[in-house]
Scaffold this motif. Structure first.
Motif, PDB file in Angstrom:
ATOM      1  N   LEU A  13     -29.544   6.305  -0.524  1.00 50.94           N
ATOM      2  CA  LEU A  13     -28.906   6.683  -1.776  1.00 50.94           C
ATOM      3  C   LEU A  13     -28.645   5.428  -2.579  1.00 50.94           C
ATOM      4  CD1 LEU A  13     -27.766   9.152  -3.268  1.00 50.94           C
ATOM      5  CD2 LEU A  13     -25.585   8.687  -2.168  1.00 50.94           C
ATOM      6  N   LEU A  14     -29.047   5.436  -3.850  1.00 45.04           N
ATOM      7  CA  LEU A  14     -28.809   4.258  -4.690  1.00 45.04           C
ATOM      8  C   LEU A  14     -27.316   3.985  -4.794  1.00 45.04           C
ATOM      9  CD1 LEU A  14     -31.346   4.930  -7.561  1.00 45.04           C
ATOM     10  CD2 LEU A  14     -31.555   3.299  -5.698  1.00 45.04           C
ATOM     11  N   PRO A  15     -26.848   2.745  -4.543  1.00 45.04           N
ATOM     12  CA  PRO A  15     -25.418   2.455  -4.526  1.00 45.04           C
ATOM     13  C   PRO A  15     -24.725   2.736  -5.845  1.00 45.04           C
ATOM     14  CG  PRO A  15     -26.698   0.523  -3.850  1.00 45.04           C
ATOM     15  CD  PRO A  15     -27.653   1.603  -4.201  1.00 45.04           C
ATOM     16  N   GLN A  16     -25.371   2.431  -6.970  1.00 37.24           N
ATOM     17  CA  GLN A  16     -24.702   2.650  -8.245  1.00 37.24           C
ATOM     18  C   GLN A  16     -24.511   4.136  -8.519  1.00 37.24           C
ATOM     19  OE1 GLN A  16     -27.692   1.327  -7.822  1.00 37.24           O
ATOM     20  NE2 GLN A  16     -29.118   1.833  -9.448  1.00 37.24           N
ATOM     21  N   LEU A  17     -25.355   4.993  -7.962  1.00 40.54           N
ATOM     22  CA  LEU A  17     -25.196   6.423  -8.136  1.00 40.54           C
ATOM     23  C   LEU A  17     -24.200   6.988  -7.136  1.00 40.54           C
ATOM     24  CD1 LEU A  17     -28.898   7.391  -8.790  1.00 40.54           C
ATOM     25  CD2 LEU A  17     -27.063   7.116 -10.448  1.00 40.54           C
ATOM     26  N   SER A  53     -20.258   7.576 -16.768  1.00 36.74           N
ATOM     27  CA  SER A  53     -21.469   6.803 -16.524  1.00 36.74           C
ATOM     28  C   SER A  53     -21.354   5.972 -15.249  1.00 36.74           C
ATOM     29  CB  SER A  53     -21.791   5.910 -17.725  1.00 36.74           C
ATOM     30  OG  SER A  53     -20.726   5.024 -17.996  1.00 36.74           O
ATOM     31  N   SER A  54     -20.187   5.463 -14.935  1.00 40.53           N
ATOM     32  CA  SER A  54     -19.948   4.727 -13.685  1.00 40.53           C
ATOM     33  C   SER A  54     -18.452   4.579 -13.495  1.00 40.53           C
ATOM     34  CB  SER A  54     -20.608   3.343 -13.732  1.00 40.53           C
ATOM     35  OG  SER A  54     -20.000   2.555 -14.737  1.00 40.53           O
ATOM     36  N   GLU A  80     -11.225  15.295 -26.415  1.00 39.62           N
ATOM     37  CA  GLU A  80     -11.352  14.486 -27.624  1.00 39.62           C
ATOM     38  C   GLU A  80     -11.182  12.996 -27.301  1.00 39.62           C
ATOM     39  OE1 GLU A  80      -9.775  14.362 -32.263  1.00 39.62           O
ATOM     40  OE2 GLU A  80      -9.001  15.904 -30.899  1.00 39.62           O
ATOM     41  N   ILE A  81     -10.204  12.683 -26.466  1.00 36.99           N
ATOM     42  CA  ILE A  81     -10.005  11.283 -26.063  1.00 36.99           C
ATOM     43  C   ILE A  81     -11.216  10.784 -25.288  1.00 36.99           C
ATOM     44  CG2 ILE A  81      -8.588   9.717 -24.671  1.00 36.99           C
ATOM     45  CD1 ILE A  81      -6.188  11.585 -25.288  1.00 36.99           C
ATOM     46  N   ASP A  82     -11.782  11.628 -24.424  1.00 44.66           N
ATOM     47  CA  ASP A  82     -12.986  11.256 -23.673  1.00 44.66           C
ATOM     48  C   ASP A  82     -14.107  10.860 -24.637  1.00 44.66           C
ATOM     49  OD1 ASP A  82     -14.568  11.132 -21.139  1.00 44.66           O
ATOM     50  OD2 ASP A  82     -15.648  12.803 -22.065  1.00 44.66           O
ATOM     51  N   ASN A  87     -17.414   6.732 -27.234  1.00 43.45           N
ATOM     52  CA  ASN A  87     -17.887   6.092 -28.464  1.00 43.45           C
ATOM     53  C   ASN A  87     -17.600   4.592 -28.463  1.00 43.45           C
ATOM     54  OD1 ASN A  87     -18.801   8.558 -29.395  1.00 43.45           O
ATOM     55  ND2 ASN A  87     -17.057   8.911 -30.749  1.00 43.45           N
ATOM     56  N   ASN A  88     -16.593   4.162 -27.685  1.00 46.16           N
ATOM     57  CA  ASN A  88     -16.294   2.729 -27.525  1.00 46.16           C
ATOM     58  C   ASN A  88     -17.212   2.059 -26.508  1.00 46.16           C
ATOM     59  OD1 ASN A  88     -14.124   2.805 -29.290  1.00 46.16           O
ATOM     60  ND2 ASN A  88     -12.587   3.036 -27.684  1.00 46.16           N
ATOM     61  N   GLY A  89     -18.093   2.841 -25.879  1.00 45.25           N
ATOM     62  CA  GLY A  89     -18.994   2.296 -24.873  1.00 45.25           C
ATOM     63  C   GLY A  89     -18.415   2.314 -23.463  1.00 45.25           C
ATOM     64  N   TRP A  90     -17.277   2.997 -23.276  1.00 48.12           N
ATOM     65  CA  TRP A  90     -16.661   3.085 -21.957  1.00 48.12           C
ATOM     66  C   TRP A  90     -17.346   4.177 -21.134  1.00 48.12           C
ATOM     67  CZ3 TRP A  90     -10.773   3.110 -23.526  1.00 48.12           C
ATOM     68  CH2 TRP A  90     -10.482   1.930 -24.206  1.00 48.12           C
ATOM     69  N   ALA A  91     -17.045   4.216 -19.842  1.00 45.05           N
ATOM     70  CA  ALA A  91     -17.616   5.221 -18.934  1.00 45.05           C
ATOM     71  C   ALA A  91     -17.137   6.627 -19.262  1.00 45.05           C
ATOM     72  CB  ALA A  91     -17.259   4.883 -17.488  1.00 45.05           C
ATOM     73  N   GLY A  92     -16.015   6.736 -19.932  1.00 44.32           N
ATOM     74  CA  GLY A  92     -15.389   8.017 -20.274  1.00 44.32           C
ATOM     75  C   GLY A  92     -13.912   7.774 -20.506  1.00 44.32           C
TER      76      GLY A  92
END
Length: 198
Positions: A13-17, A53-54, A80-82, A87-92
């Motif tokens: 399993l890929l570690p980042q996933l 995303s991570s 909405e906050i998510d 939009n700021n480029g964060w994971a969520g």
């Protein structure tokens, strides 16, 4: 399966996933909580099932940071906050929990994952956003009661003392107006309420 790499007769399993999948498993705890109650905290929490995303595990939890939205007094949802944070480029969403105007607690980031809510302090804290703008407005009584119940449950779960040393405003760690003066002034009362549910 696109998340696997085949090596000879085995697979890896890929570690980042793995981090994202492990976070999803820890978050959902076999699906939504029965009866709307979180099985770990024992209080009603609205599940949101956001995709990230991570994420990284948070290994230490010794404080809870209280926030407000700040730029609006609308009844903003965790969804909405998510979207704002993505939009700021964060994971969520960076907060672990969002408390709506009617007192509904919505799940944000999985609670055992590193947050993105308090610069330099995410490694050891849980982030709770009480929705509103609290320099010019007051939190709703329903929000304060739900916050006290959530804080008590988090303190029990993580073994945190329900006091002002461990339940802090964002401004206690960073140079910010958050969580707004009116909510910040109510933190001692919120801690007292939390002790009642602890």
């Amino acid at each position: 399966m696109k998340n696997l790499i085949l090596l000879g007769t085995g697979s890896v399993l890929l570690p980042q996933l793995w981090t994202v999948k492990a976070a999803e498993a820890a978050w959902k705890t076999d699906g939504n909580a029965v009866g709307g109650h979180d099985p770990l905290l024992g209080i009603p929490i609205q599940e949101t099932d956001f995709e990230f995303s991570s994420l990284q595990n948070r290994e230490t939890t010794d404080a809870i940071v209280i926030h407000h939205v700040g730029n609006t007094n609308r009844d903003v949802s965790a969804a909405e906050i998510d979207q704002w944070h993505k939009n700021n480029g964060w994971a969520g969403i960076g907060y672990h929990f969002v408390i709506r105007k009617d007192g509904t607690i919505e799940r944000g980031r999985p609670m055992d994952m590193l947050g993105a809510h308090c610069y330099g302090e995410n490694w050891h804290t849980i982030g709770v956003n009480i929705v509103g703008e609290f320099d010019g407005h007051e939190p709703e009584p329903e929000q304060m009661v739900s916050a006290a119940k959530l804080l008590a449950a988090l303190c029990r779960y993580y073994g945190i003392a329900p006091d002002r040393k461990h339940i802090v405003g964002h401004r206690d760690f960073n140079a910010t107006a958050c969580p707004g003066q009116n909510l910040y002034d109510k933190l001692p009362r919120l801690v007292t309420m939390t002790r009642k549910y602890y």
